[in-house]
Design an enzyme around this catalytic site. Structure first.
Site, PDB file in Angstrom:
ATOM      1  N   ALA A  26      36.828 -27.828  58.592  1.00 43.57           N
ATOM      2  CA  ALA A  26      38.010 -28.253  57.843  1.00 43.57           C
ATOM      3  C   ALA A  26      37.644 -28.936  56.524  1.00 43.57           C
ATOM      4  CB  ALA A  26      38.905 -29.166  58.692  1.00 43.57           C
ATOM      5  N   GLN A  58      28.162 -25.795  64.852  1.00 46.01           N
ATOM      6  CA  GLN A  58      28.852 -26.764  64.007  1.00 46.01           C
ATOM      7  C   GLN A  58      29.426 -27.887  64.868  1.00 46.01           C
ATOM      8  OE1 GLN A  58      30.848 -23.084  61.933  1.00 46.01           O
ATOM      9  NE2 GLN A  58      31.771 -24.889  61.022  1.00 46.01           N
ATOM     10  N   ARG A  97      35.834 -20.120  57.146  1.00 49.47           N
ATOM     11  CA  ARG A  97      36.118 -20.768  55.856  1.00 49.47           C
ATOM     12  C   ARG A  97      37.517 -20.414  55.321  1.00 49.47           C
ATOM     13  NH1 ARG A  97      31.535 -20.484  51.183  1.00 49.47           N
ATOM     14  NH2 ARG A  97      31.936 -22.483  50.198  1.00 49.47           N
ATOM     15  N   THR A 128      44.332 -30.245  61.042  1.00 46.61           N
ATOM     16  CA  THR A 128      45.759 -30.333  61.371  1.00 46.61           C
ATOM     17  C   THR A 128      45.948 -30.870  62.791  1.00 46.61           C
ATOM     18  OG1 THR A 128      45.747 -28.026  62.044  1.00 46.61           O
ATOM     19  CG2 THR A 128      46.453 -28.492  59.799  1.00 46.61           C
ATOM     20  N   ARG A 149      47.623 -23.352  60.166  1.00 48.08           N
ATOM     21  CA  ARG A 149      47.157 -23.554  58.785  1.00 48.08           C
ATOM     22  C   ARG A 149      47.659 -22.440  57.873  1.00 48.08           C
ATOM     23  NH1 ARG A 149      43.647 -26.731  55.594  1.00 48.08           N
ATOM     24  NH2 ARG A 149      43.305 -28.193  57.298  1.00 48.08           N
ATOM     25  N   GLU A 176      35.974 -25.415  51.715  1.00 51.28           N
ATOM     26  CA  GLU A 176      36.718 -24.165  51.819  1.00 51.28           C
ATOM     27  C   GLU A 176      37.443 -23.717  50.543  1.00 51.28           C
ATOM     28  OE1 GLU A 176      38.450 -26.100  55.277  1.00 51.28           O
ATOM     29  OE2 GLU A 176      38.473 -24.149  56.255  1.00 51.28           O
TER      30      GLU A 176
END
Lengths: 153, 768
Positions: free
Chosen positions: B515, B200, B345, B445, B313, B717
């Site tokens: 994200a 990713q 996720r 974040t 998170r 997500e």
């Protein structure tokens, strides 16, 4: 080593192969038919499903040596004369895929079901596809695709 | 894009035809140059041990082996940790069962895999720490603990008429993307390397390999066309495979392919963090929370990896959709001798949300009230009670509307009555129902990651368009949506746009596709590049045709300026012949966001996604077997670009979440050895586990109030958390055994075994 004669996607071939070579490796590495995917290596995820004499099998646990004289169809051989099989069309239309990795095996399993049973119930579709894992879609589009394809075959 | 020219088009995935016909290439499918070798990795059989000696003599002699690499072959950084060190490629000391120690390249994959088994390793075994509890006791942490305060939680709890205490655990989860870890590296001239990686995050793969080789980043090119699912599992966990594959290619001077066997993949790589929470809550007679003290501890494995951001998170989502006036949070990041846990996720958000949902559920049972009602009473409001515990004002709250609409459309209330009746008439089969909300914050974040680049070319001879971005196509349909955005912006048919494989030499310094922000960021960067090309074109037209202040309108293959209309292709050709640039890079940086991590205050998110779900389950109280009978979901996707693709995310996310909270259980032995390392021991939802009735819908009034592409909201997500309703429906079914009078203790995942344990405890409590 043994010489095997098989027909793959309508093409007859004769090759000398080691006794322990798996059908999935043979297809992918010797014939570059890489549409057959290997997801779990242990016959459980179903990404490697092909047809052996008209029946779906998991090619990652099938020995080529056992396939002498057999007819094999892979995902690459499903379309005929450039026209997609109704199951292929339906998977595209109903969004029966996301990452696409399970798709070839899923499509091959579904085609086998529909060749054996004309109008399967939703429950029969779910029971049949139990051996094919999809991690992306939640299966809704897949079941819808098989139902739709059944009505077109 | 013309103002208000929104896309709302159900279009099949751009690779759909290739997928159904087996023509789409994944990393292992890329044609190999002659002489390509195949890799395999040897790993530690101890979860904590000093490695006294690795004898590889038999490995080197093994049939087909061309080269072996160890720690000695690494000239630069021997670590693949993304933020902090702690993830050695080949370590001196084994810190988890499955940690890579050496690798080989051989003439076939089979021979390589056989060879790695022949090493003789002598270990000095040390005592491992394998559980969160043990790590808490021994103060074994990967990063410093965090304390977050808002208001006076302890005082508020003390002054509340009602108080509860308890603890709760959510389990780990294996990503099990259907395509496993894979890399393919081809050496180039000048010691450059071309790396194909199932990742990713191509940019970080590039940097990590460059550091390992002690070479400049411009000598490494990483390319990823598509990946077969990922869900966070290759945001960082792919690095070690790409790195080892490059080491083998460097040593052999030949192309090397490394595809990891599924069992090894599960054993070597990290998973979702399991979380343990202890809570103390004070509330009033209506069930409204007055004060909350919550301790959150997570299993991080051996290293920080992304655990800091994941725990952040979690802390940022312990409110879910609820206003919390007085909060005291403690967060511990436990270091254990297990693979380093990583992105998955939801990225901790869902674990934080489960902690608060369990508390709300506990409050509801203690007051003998419907839990949906208690949830509603605690919701954030629009004009007041709209400041989060991290001091962000919520400006886009629509949870009330979504909740109210779904409670009606799902017939929640009448079904609950029917279920109660059913349960009173059935001794061994019980039904349960639950409704849960979702509020999920969108943006990385980590502030600087909220940027993206794009590269757009228009070819003069036929007007076809080439788009490249940092986005990774992992099934979520980002290439399709980016191409739709580009086609819409240029007024062209979809088939004139080609989004090509993501490459570090086309768009540099990209963030991971993670994200949920991939299309938001990369789509906006693409539109920025297109707007620059359009500016070139409009300046040319103004200059040449003496048109004043007119922007072109791009529609149906035509470009209209005031008093002058062009066919798109003609304009492009004319522009080329008049030496106008038809290529541009684009850039986007998310506006408005800022976050002070130290004081845990700010606006970490550009916007929130909202959703709600109602699930109905049936359980067999003698076996713990269970089934989802029906699920109803109402999900906010803003103005969805491609509703069909969003719907796939909504359905798929729900099922993946139901797996996390239901059938998927990762287990380790007390010595740290993972026991759930194949699909035979780790149960992923199959087609037969789907709800019999599944009604998922996109919230029609949805609209992103922020300036996001198409006014859409991401669906990456957030849909996963709708599965929280499944877990609490199971709990509701268990509670029915004692007439909903006692709060059952149930931890996630609610496997049949856990359900039986919960029932047993409930009966014990009742007998007391």
């Amino acid at each position: 080593m043994a010489v095997i004669n098989i027909e793959i996607n309508g093409k007859k071939i004769s090759k000398e192969v080691p006794d322990n070579i798996l059908l999935s490796d043979f297809l992918r590495e010797r014939l570059t038919l890489t549409g057959t995917h290997v997801g779990c290596d242990t016959s459980q995820c179903g990404a490697c499903v092909v047809h052996l004499n008209g029946n779906s099998v998991k090619s990652c646990t099938t020995l080529v040596a056992d396939c002498d004289g057999a007819k094999i169809t892979t995902i690459e051989g499903l379309a005929s004369n450039g026209k997609m099989h109704p199951v292929q069309e339906a998977f595209k239309k109903h969004h029966g895929l996301q990452c696409g990795f399970c798709t070839p095996g899923m499509v091959m399993s579904a085609v086998d079901l529909l060749e054996k049973k004309k109008n399967p119930s939703e429950q029969e579709i779910r029971d049949w596809l139990e051996g094919n894992i999809c991690r992306c879609t939640g299966y809704q589009g897949i079941v819808a695709a098989v139902k739709d394809a059944a009505s077109k075959m | 894009m013309k103002i208000e020219n929104f896309i709302n088009e159900n279009r099949p995935h751009e690779s759909a035809i290739k997928h159904v016909s087996g023509q789409a290439h994944y990393t292992d499918d890329i044609p190999e140059p002659p002489g390509t070798l195949y890799g395999a990795i040897g790993w530690s059989k101890k979860s904590h041990a000093i490695i006294k000696k690795i004898n590889l003599d038999e490995v080197i002699k093994s049939e087909g082996v061309i080269a072996v690499v160890t720690e000695d072959d690494i000239v630069g950084r021997n670590d693949v940790g993304p933020v902090f060190d702690g993830d050695p490629i080949f370590p001196k000391k084994a810190e988890y069962y499955g940690q890579p120690l050496y690798a080989v390249a051989a003439t076939t994959t089979e021979l390589a895999r056989k060879a790695v088994l022949k090493a003789k390793i002598s270990y000095k075994t040390l005592k491992p720490i394998t559980t969160i509890q043990e790590a808490l006791k021994k103060k074994s942490f990967v990063l410093k603990e965090k304390i977050i305060k808002k208001g006076e939680a302890l005082k508020a709890i003390e002054n509340s008429p009602y108080r509860l205490k308890g603890n709760f655990t959510t389990g780990s989860q294996e990503h099990f993307a259907l395509e496993g870890q894979a890399a393919f590296v081809i050496p180039q001239e000048d010691n450059d390397f071309k790396v194909f990686s199932k990742t990713q995050h191509p940019s970080e793969t590039q940097q990590i390999i460059a550091k390992m080789l002690n070479q400049k980043s411009n000598t490494i090119t990483v390319e990823t066309r598509r990946i077969g699912g990922s869900f966070g599992g290759t945001e960082t966990q792919s690095f070690i495979f790409a790195a080892i594959c490059t080491l083998l290619a460097k040593k052999t001077k030949r192309a090397v392919k490394l595809r990891i066997d599924r069992d090894d993949d599960i054993i070597i790589t990290g998973k979702r963090h399991d979380f343990y929470s202890e809570y103390e809550v004070g509330f009033d007679e209506l069930g409204v929370i007055k004060g909350l003290k919550l301790k959150l501890a997570s299993r991080c494995g051996i290293s920080p990896d992304l655990s800091g951001a994941i725990n952040d998170r979690a802390l940022l989502h312990i409110d879910n959709a609820y206003y919390l006036e007085n909060v005291l949070l403690e967060n511990y990041l436990c270091k254990t001798n297990t693979a380093s846990n990583t992105a998955f996720r939801g990225f901790g958000g869902n674990q934080g949300m489960m902690a608060i949902e369990n508390i709300i559920d506990h409050i509801a049972t203690s007051l003998k009230k419907d839990s949906a009602e208690i949830r509603r009473r605690n919701f954030y409001q629009k004009k007041k009670k709209n400041i989060t515990h991290y001091n962000m004002k919520i400006e886009d709250n629509i949870i009330q509307e979504i909740f109210d609409q779904l409670i009606k459309s799902s017939n929640y209330k009448s079904r609950m009555q029917n279920i109660k009746k059913f349960n009173s008439e059935n001794k061994y089969i019980k039904k349960g129902i639950a409704m849960t909300p979702v509020k999920f914050g969108i943006s990385f974040t980590t502030w600087h990651l909220n940027q993206a680049g794009a590269l757009v070319h228009i070819y003069f001879n036929d007007g076809s368009v080439h788009v490249n971005t940092g986005a990774i196509e992992m099934g979520q349909g980002t290439y399709t949506k980016i191409a739709q955005l580009a086609a819409n912006a240029l007024g062209l048919p979809f088939n004139k746009i080609k989004v090509s494989a993501t490459r570090t030499d086309k768009v540099p310094n990209t963030s991971a596709s993670a994200a949920s922000s991939t299309t938001d960021l990369n789509g906006a960067a693409t539109l920025n590049a297109i707007s620059k090309i359009k500016k070139n074109l409009s300046e040319y037209v103004k200059r040449k045709y003496k048109i004043k202040n007119s922007e072109g309108i791009y529609e149906n293959g035509m470009v209209k300026f005031k008093g002058k209309i062009f066919k798109f292709n003609k304009l492009i050709k004319e522009a080329y012949l008049n030496r106008v640039s038809l290529s541009s890079s684009g850039f986007y940086a998310t506006p408005k966001i800022h976050f002070d991590k130290k004081n845990f205050k700010g606006r970490p998110f550009l916007y929130f996604c909202y959703s709600a779900a109602v699930s109905e389950v049936i359980i067999d109280i003698l076996t713990g077997e269970n089934k989802i009978l029906r699920a109803d979901i109402l999900h906010d996707a803003g103005r969805a670009i491609n509703p069909a693709i969003e719907m796939g995310q909504i359905e798929g996310g729900f099922v993946q979440g139901a797996g996390w909270l239901g059938c998927e259980e990762v287990n380790w032995k007390t010595n740290g050895q993972i026991t759930t390392h194949s699909p035979s021991t780790y149960k992923i939802p199959a087609v037969s586990d789907m709800p019999e009735k599944f009604n998922a819908e996109i919230f029609k009034k949805g609209k992103n109030i922020e300036n996001v592409i198409n006014k859409s909201k991401t669906t990456g997500e957030p849909p996963l958390m709708n599965a929280m309703s499944v877990f609490f429906a199971i709990k509701n079914a268990i509670a029915s055994i004692r007439d909903y009078n006692i709060n059952p203790k149930l931890d996630a995942p609610a496997t049949p075994e856990r359900i039986l344990m919960s029932i047993k405890n409930l009966k014990k409590k009742y007998e007391k």
